[in-house]
Design a protein around this motif. Structure first.
Motif, mmCIF file in Angstrom:
data_model
loop_
_atom_site.group_PDB
_atom_site.id
_atom_site.type_symbol
_atom_site.label_atom_id
_atom_site.label_comp_id
_atom_site.label_asym_id
_atom_site.label_seq_id
_atom_site.Cartn_x
_atom_site.Cartn_y
_atom_site.Cartn_z
ATOM 1 N N VAL A 1 14.039 1.458 -36.908
ATOM 2 C CA VAL A 1 15.277 1.613 -36.153
ATOM 3 C C VAL A 1 14.921 1.861 -34.688
ATOM 4 O O VAL A 1 14.202 2.814 -34.368
ATOM 5 C CB VAL A 1 16.121 2.787 -36.695
ATOM 6 C CG1 VAL A 1 17.326 3.048 -35.793
ATOM 7 C CG2 VAL A 1 16.578 2.501 -38.130
ATOM 8 N N VAL A 2 15.405 0.998 -33.815
ATOM 9 C CA VAL A 2 15.186 1.139 -32.380
ATOM 10 C C VAL A 2 16.503 1.539 -31.735
ATOM 11 O O VAL A 2 17.511 0.853 -31.865
ATOM 12 C CB VAL A 2 14.649 -0.164 -31.757
ATOM 13 C CG1 VAL A 2 14.407 0.024 -30.258
ATOM 14 C CG2 VAL A 2 13.357 -0.592 -32.449
ATOM 15 N N GLY B 1 25.401 -5.676 -17.620
ATOM 16 C CA GLY B 1 24.660 -6.906 -17.829
ATOM 17 C C GLY B 1 23.405 -6.732 -18.661
ATOM 18 O O GLY B 1 22.755 -7.714 -19.025
ATOM 19 N N CYS B 2 23.032 -5.476 -18.980
ATOM 20 C CA CYS B 2 21.856 -5.225 -19.808
ATOM 21 C C CYS B 2 22.227 -5.317 -21.286
ATOM 22 O O CYS B 2 23.406 -5.224 -21.655
ATOM 23 C CB CYS B 2 21.284 -3.840 -19.513
ATOM 24 S SG CYS B 2 20.664 -3.637 -17.825
ATOM 25 N N GLU B 3 21.223 -5.480 -22.128
ATOM 26 C CA GLU B 3 21.464 -5.556 -23.561
ATOM 27 C C GLU B 3 22.141 -4.285 -24.058
ATOM 28 O O GLU B 3 21.653 -3.181 -23.841
ATOM 29 C CB GLU B 3 20.139 -5.765 -24.300
ATOM 30 C CG GLU B 3 20.307 -5.949 -25.806
ATOM 31 C CD GLU B 3 18.983 -6.121 -26.522
ATOM 32 O OE1 GLU B 3 18.983 -6.610 -27.666
ATOM 33 O OE2 GLU B 3 17.945 -5.764 -25.929
ATOM 34 N N HIS B 4 23.287 -4.447 -24.694
ATOM 35 C CA HIS B 4 24.085 -3.347 -25.243
ATOM 36 C C HIS B 4 24.556 -2.371 -24.167
ATOM 37 O O HIS B 4 25.057 -1.286 -24.484
ATOM 38 C CB HIS B 4 23.322 -2.579 -26.320
ATOM 39 C CG HIS B 4 22.797 -3.443 -27.428
ATOM 40 N ND1 HIS B 4 23.605 -4.308 -28.133
ATOM 41 C CD2 HIS B 4 21.538 -3.578 -27.931
ATOM 42 C CE1 HIS B 4 22.875 -4.942 -29.048
ATOM 43 N NE2 HIS B 4 21.626 -4.542 -28.933
ATOM 44 N N ARG C 1 23.267 6.895 -35.920
ATOM 45 C CA ARG C 1 24.323 6.221 -35.157
ATOM 46 C C ARG C 1 24.024 4.744 -34.893
ATOM 47 O O ARG C 1 24.930 3.998 -34.511
ATOM 48 C CB ARG C 1 24.542 6.921 -33.807
ATOM 49 C CG ARG C 1 25.174 8.281 -33.901
ATOM 50 C CD ARG C 1 25.489 8.820 -32.524
ATOM 51 N NE ARG C 1 26.569 8.087 -31.887
ATOM 52 C CZ ARG C 1 27.007 8.324 -30.635
ATOM 53 N NH1 ARG C 1 26.416 9.241 -29.902
ATOM 54 N NH2 ARG C 1 27.993 7.627 -30.125
ATOM 55 N N GLN C 2 22.784 4.311 -35.067
ATOM 56 C CA GLN C 2 22.408 2.955 -34.655
ATOM 57 C C GLN C 2 22.967 1.907 -35.613
ATOM 58 O O GLN C 2 22.769 1.994 -36.819
ATOM 59 C CB GLN C 2 20.898 2.835 -34.556
ATOM 60 C CG GLN C 2 20.264 3.850 -33.621
ATOM 61 C CD GLN C 2 20.910 3.894 -32.250
ATOM 62 O OE1 GLN C 2 21.132 2.851 -31.621
ATOM 63 N NE2 GLN C 2 21.216 5.091 -31.772
ATOM 64 N N ARG C 3 23.607 0.888 -35.048
ATOM 65 C CA ARG C 3 24.109 -0.212 -35.881
ATOM 66 C C ARG C 3 23.613 -1.575 -35.419
ATOM 67 O O ARG C 3 23.855 -2.575 -36.097
ATOM 68 C CB ARG C 3 25.641 -0.210 -35.937
ATOM 69 C CG ARG C 3 26.360 -0.439 -34.626
ATOM 70 C CD ARG C 3 27.854 -0.309 -34.833
ATOM 71 N NE ARG C 3 28.624 -0.416 -33.604
ATOM 72 C CZ ARG C 3 29.596 -1.307 -33.402
ATOM 73 N NH1 ARG C 3 29.891 -2.178 -34.351
ATOM 74 N NH2 ARG C 3 30.272 -1.332 -32.273
ATOM 75 N N TYR C 4 22.939 -1.650 -34.290
ATOM 76 C CA TYR C 4 22.351 -2.920 -33.861
ATOM 77 C C TYR C 4 20.941 -3.025 -34.438
ATOM 78 O O TYR C 4 19.942 -3.071 -33.714
ATOM 79 C CB TYR C 4 22.357 -3.023 -32.335
ATOM 80 C CG TYR C 4 23.760 -3.052 -31.767
ATOM 81 C CD1 TYR C 4 24.567 -4.184 -31.919
ATOM 82 C CD2 TYR C 4 24.295 -1.942 -31.113
ATOM 83 C CE1 TYR C 4 25.862 -4.212 -31.427
ATOM 84 C CE2 TYR C 4 25.593 -1.964 -30.612
ATOM 85 C CZ TYR C 4 26.362 -3.104 -30.778
ATOM 86 O OH TYR C 4 27.651 -3.124 -30.291
ATOM 87 N N ILE C 5 20.882 -3.034 -35.762
ATOM 88 C CA ILE C 5 19.632 -3.049 -36.511
ATOM 89 C C ILE C 5 19.800 -4.001 -37.693
ATOM 90 O O ILE C 5 20.898 -4.489 -37.954
ATOM 91 C CB ILE C 5 19.276 -1.636 -37.021
ATOM 92 C CG1 ILE C 5 20.426 -1.069 -37.875
ATOM 93 C CG2 ILE C 5 18.966 -0.700 -35.869
ATOM 94 C CD1 ILE C 5 20.150 0.311 -38.459
ATOM 95 N N THR C 6 18.712 -4.259 -38.394
ATOM 96 C CA THR C 6 18.808 -5.079 -39.603
ATOM 97 C C THR C 6 19.780 -4.424 -40.591
ATOM 98 O O THR C 6 19.631 -3.246 -40.914
ATOM 99 C CB THR C 6 17.431 -5.227 -40.264
ATOM 100 O OG1 THR C 6 16.525 -5.813 -39.326
ATOM 101 C CG2 THR C 6 17.524 -6.099 -41.500
#
Length: 370
Positions: free
Chosen positions: A200-201, A217-220, A246-251
């Motif tokens: 998880v990043v 303009g940056c990622e997320h 809290r992370q959801r931009y993950i696999t």
């Protein structure tokens, strides 16, 4: 202190999931627990007649001895988004806790924040009703004149929306959890031990815990180095545990996040069992103070300590975490939200019939084991 009292102090009524042997220890802390947790009306006016008072028994039974199962509890994780001034609160985490008829087993599952649902009309906020994401139910219901928001009022519409979707006619209790309160609460119990089941990043935190810089303009929307949680057993402090969950931009996207949120709750329960708060008044006061900032609760007329007694026989091993699979809904190439698969229909049918034990045995792949 009994195990049920310890867990209740950590997670409030909605997650008082481990029983103990002696009610006398609960008696020592019940008044402090009841006074520590803010109790508000989350469900609005009841449509059911008030129960007639029962004659007092001799000797008087413990408060909560008359609580009967099955029980269904609605838990909301509130995203206050304090870093975005003027932004209304959103319902970021929605969980349903089911306790079986004999109050010995519990099942916890989640609904995606972006689940497409029919949100009914709601007169208090002058909302006319529409099909939208579940997270919007809280916002639409909480609207007040003058651009203000009432979270308790918003919870009413959220509960009505979840009832309509799941077929659960009535929730027996409800709780609102603040993300910021979570940080203080996890710190008060000395952090938690979690098995990181996938890399998880973080998009929110740097490796030193400082929030990443907001960047157009940056990622997320953020820039700078990112905290990374690698697979394996890990002890997490307060900001790490919340950040991981809290992370959801993950696999696995939001479904993986839901799993990690349930995982965090169980980790908090497990840590609570290792603490003897009654023997450490200072630590007890710290946890109670943190709980007061974390939890808002509605027991529909019952005090938190009543549920402590009622759920005294439940053990951590009897808390089953269930992940309902689903996928994205697209229209014209644009993302509209989430839809759960057919498993949700049978799950909630089994829940309403209080037959989740059999359902879980026939769906082993949907049970979170770590």
């Amino acid at each position: 202190m009994t195990r049920s009292a310890r867990l209740f102090i950590v997670l409030g009524l909605a997650l008082a999931l481990v029983g103990g042997a002696a009610y006398a220890a609960v008696q020592v802390t019940k008044d402090r627990v009841d006074s520590a947790i803010p109790q508000v009306d989350l469900f609005g006016p009841s449509e059911e007649p008030a129960p007639s008072p029962s004659p007092s028994a001799s000797p008087t039974p413990p408060a909560g001895a008359d609580v009967k199962g099955p029980l269904n509890m609605l838990i909301l994780g509130r995203d206050t988004r304090e870093e975005q001034k003027g932004s209304p609160a959103h319902g970021d985490v929605v969980m349903i806790l089911h306790v079986n008829k004999d109050l010995t087993s519990a099942y916890l599952t989640s609904l995606p924040r972006d689940l497409l649902v029919d949100i009914p009309a709601f007169a208090p906020s002058r909302f006319r009703g529409e099909r939208s994401k579940l997270t919007h139910a809280l916002t639409y219901g909480a609207r007040m004149p003058g651009g203000k928001y009432d979270i308790a009022q918003g919870f009413q519409l959220l509960a009505k929306t979840v009832s309509k979707y799941t077929g659960i006619a009535r929730f027996d209790a409800g709780a609102v959890i603040s993300f910021n309160g979570y940080i203080r609460l996890i710190n008060a119990i000395g952090g938690v031990d979690i098995y990181v089941d996938q890399k998880v990043v973080s998009i929110h935190r740097r490796p030193d815990g400082v929030h990443r810089a907001v960047c157009r303009g940056c990622e997320h929307g953020y820039s700078g180095p990112r905290m990374t949680y690698n697979v394996g057993n890990r002890h997490m402090n307060e900001w790490q545990a919340l950040d991981y969950a809290r992370q959801r931009y993950i696999t696995g996207s939001d479904y993986a996040r839901q799993r990690h949120q349930r995982q965090l709750i169980k980790a908090m329960l497990t840590k609570a069992l290792s603490m003897d708060l009654l023997a450490n008044p200072t630590k007890l006061d710290d946890v109670l103070a943190a709980l007061g900032e974390t939890f808002t609760f509605d027991g529909r007329g019952r005090k938190p300590s009543e549920f402590v007694y009622a759920l005294r026989n439940i053990r951590p091993a009897n808390l089953t975490l269930v992940g309902l699979p689903g996928g994205g809904v697209f229209s014209g190439g644009a993302y509209r939200g989430e839809r759960l698969g057919g498993d949700q229909t049978t799950y909630f049918a089994a829940l309403r019939a209080d037959k989740l034990d059999a359902w879980v045995k026939s769906h082993p792949k949907l049970v979170n084991t770590r």
